[in-house]
Design a protein around this motif. Structure first.
Motif, PDB file in Angstrom:
ATOM      1  N   TRP A   1       0.739  -1.070  -0.007  1.00 21.50           N
ATOM      2  CA  TRP A   1      -0.072   0.081   0.153  1.00 21.50           C
ATOM      3  C   TRP A   1       0.805   1.437   0.181  1.00 21.50           C
ATOM      4  CZ3 TRP A   1      -5.307  -0.575   0.030  1.00 21.50           C
ATOM      5  CH2 TRP A   1      -5.799  -1.739   0.382  1.00 21.50           C
ATOM      6  N   THR A   2       0.381   2.353  -0.480  1.00 19.69           N
ATOM      7  CA  THR A   2       1.272   3.796  -0.635  1.00 19.69           C
ATOM      8  C   THR A   2       0.405   4.682   0.125  1.00 19.69           C
ATOM      9  OG1 THR A   2       0.350   4.113  -2.662  1.00 19.69           O
ATOM     10  CG2 THR A   2       2.548   3.068  -2.679  1.00 19.69           C
ATOM     11  N   LEU A   3       1.009   5.567   0.628  1.00 22.03           N
ATOM     12  CA  LEU A   3       0.207   6.747   1.487  1.00 22.03           C
ATOM     13  C   LEU A   3      -0.638   7.428   0.272  1.00 22.03           C
ATOM     14  CD1 LEU A   3       3.020   7.984   3.893  1.00 22.03           C
ATOM     15  CD2 LEU A   3       1.320   6.251   4.328  1.00 22.03           C
ATOM     16  N   HIS A   4      -1.582   7.992   0.600  1.00 18.82           N
ATOM     17  CA  HIS A   4      -2.482   8.797  -0.169  1.00 18.82           C
ATOM     18  C   HIS A   4      -2.847   9.904   0.640  1.00 18.82           C
ATOM     19  CE1 HIS A   4      -5.151   9.712  -3.370  1.00 18.82           C
ATOM     20  NE2 HIS A   4      -6.069  10.014  -2.678  1.00 18.82           N
ATOM     21  N   GLY A   5      -2.442  11.100   0.289  1.00 17.96           N
ATOM     22  CA  GLY A   5      -2.680  12.397   1.077  1.00 17.96           C
ATOM     23  C   GLY A   5      -1.964  12.666   2.342  1.00 17.96           C
ATOM     24  N   SER A   6      -2.421  13.531   2.998  1.00 13.73           N
ATOM     25  CA  SER A   6      -1.766  13.721   4.464  1.00 13.73           C
ATOM     26  C   SER A   6      -2.641  13.200   5.450  1.00 13.73           C
ATOM     27  CB  SER A   6      -1.832  15.347   4.642  1.00 13.73           C
ATOM     28  OG  SER A   6      -1.045  15.885   3.821  1.00 13.73           O
ATOM     29  N   PRO A   7      -1.895  12.797   6.535  1.00 10.28           N
ATOM     30  CA  PRO A   7      -2.553  12.060   7.512  1.00 10.28           C
ATOM     31  C   PRO A   7      -3.649  13.095   8.494  1.00 10.28           C
ATOM     32  CG  PRO A   7      -0.213  12.702   8.378  1.00 10.28           C
ATOM     33  CD  PRO A   7      -0.470  12.962   7.129  1.00 10.28           C
ATOM     34  N   SER A   8      -4.404  12.517   9.020  1.00  5.13           N
ATOM     35  CA  SER A   8      -5.529  13.418   9.747  1.00  5.13           C
ATOM     36  C   SER A   8      -5.232  13.391  11.135  1.00  5.13           C
ATOM     37  CB  SER A   8      -6.950  13.107   9.540  1.00  5.13           C
ATOM     38  OG  SER A   8      -7.263  11.756   9.708  1.00  5.13           O
ATOM     39  N   TYR A   9      -5.737  14.090  12.263  1.00  5.14           N
ATOM     40  CA  TYR A   9      -5.315  14.103  13.504  1.00  5.14           C
ATOM     41  C   TYR A   9      -6.658  14.983  14.265  1.00  5.14           C
ATOM     42  CZ  TYR A   9      -2.369  14.156  17.657  1.00  5.14           C
ATOM     43  OH  TYR A   9      -1.725  13.818  18.864  1.00  5.14           O
TER      44      TYR A   9
END
Length: 69
Positions: free
Chosen positions: A27-35
């Protein structure tokens, strides 16, 4: 075909391990993380979208995303 997952969890090492496991499985990261703060549990929660390119095949909503190859 590209598939999408949104990983969530408490802001702890278990969440980091969940994302790391997904990355190790292709899997690859898609967009920024949310917090965000979860008022019900009084804890911070994290979220990270991931995507994966899989072979062309019919999409089956009953199939687990981790079972696509």
């Amino acid at each position: 075909m590209q598939i999408y997952r949104f990983l969530t969890g408490e802001d702890d090492s278990a969440f980091c391990h969940k994302v790391t496991k997904a990355l190790s499985e292709g899997w690859t990261l898609h967009g920024s993380p949310s917090y965000a703060f979860d008022g019900a549990t009084m804890k911070m929660r994290c979220g990270q979208a991931v995507t994966k390119q899989v072979s062309e095949q019919p999409y089956d909503p009953d199939k687990k995303l981790v079972d696509y190859v």
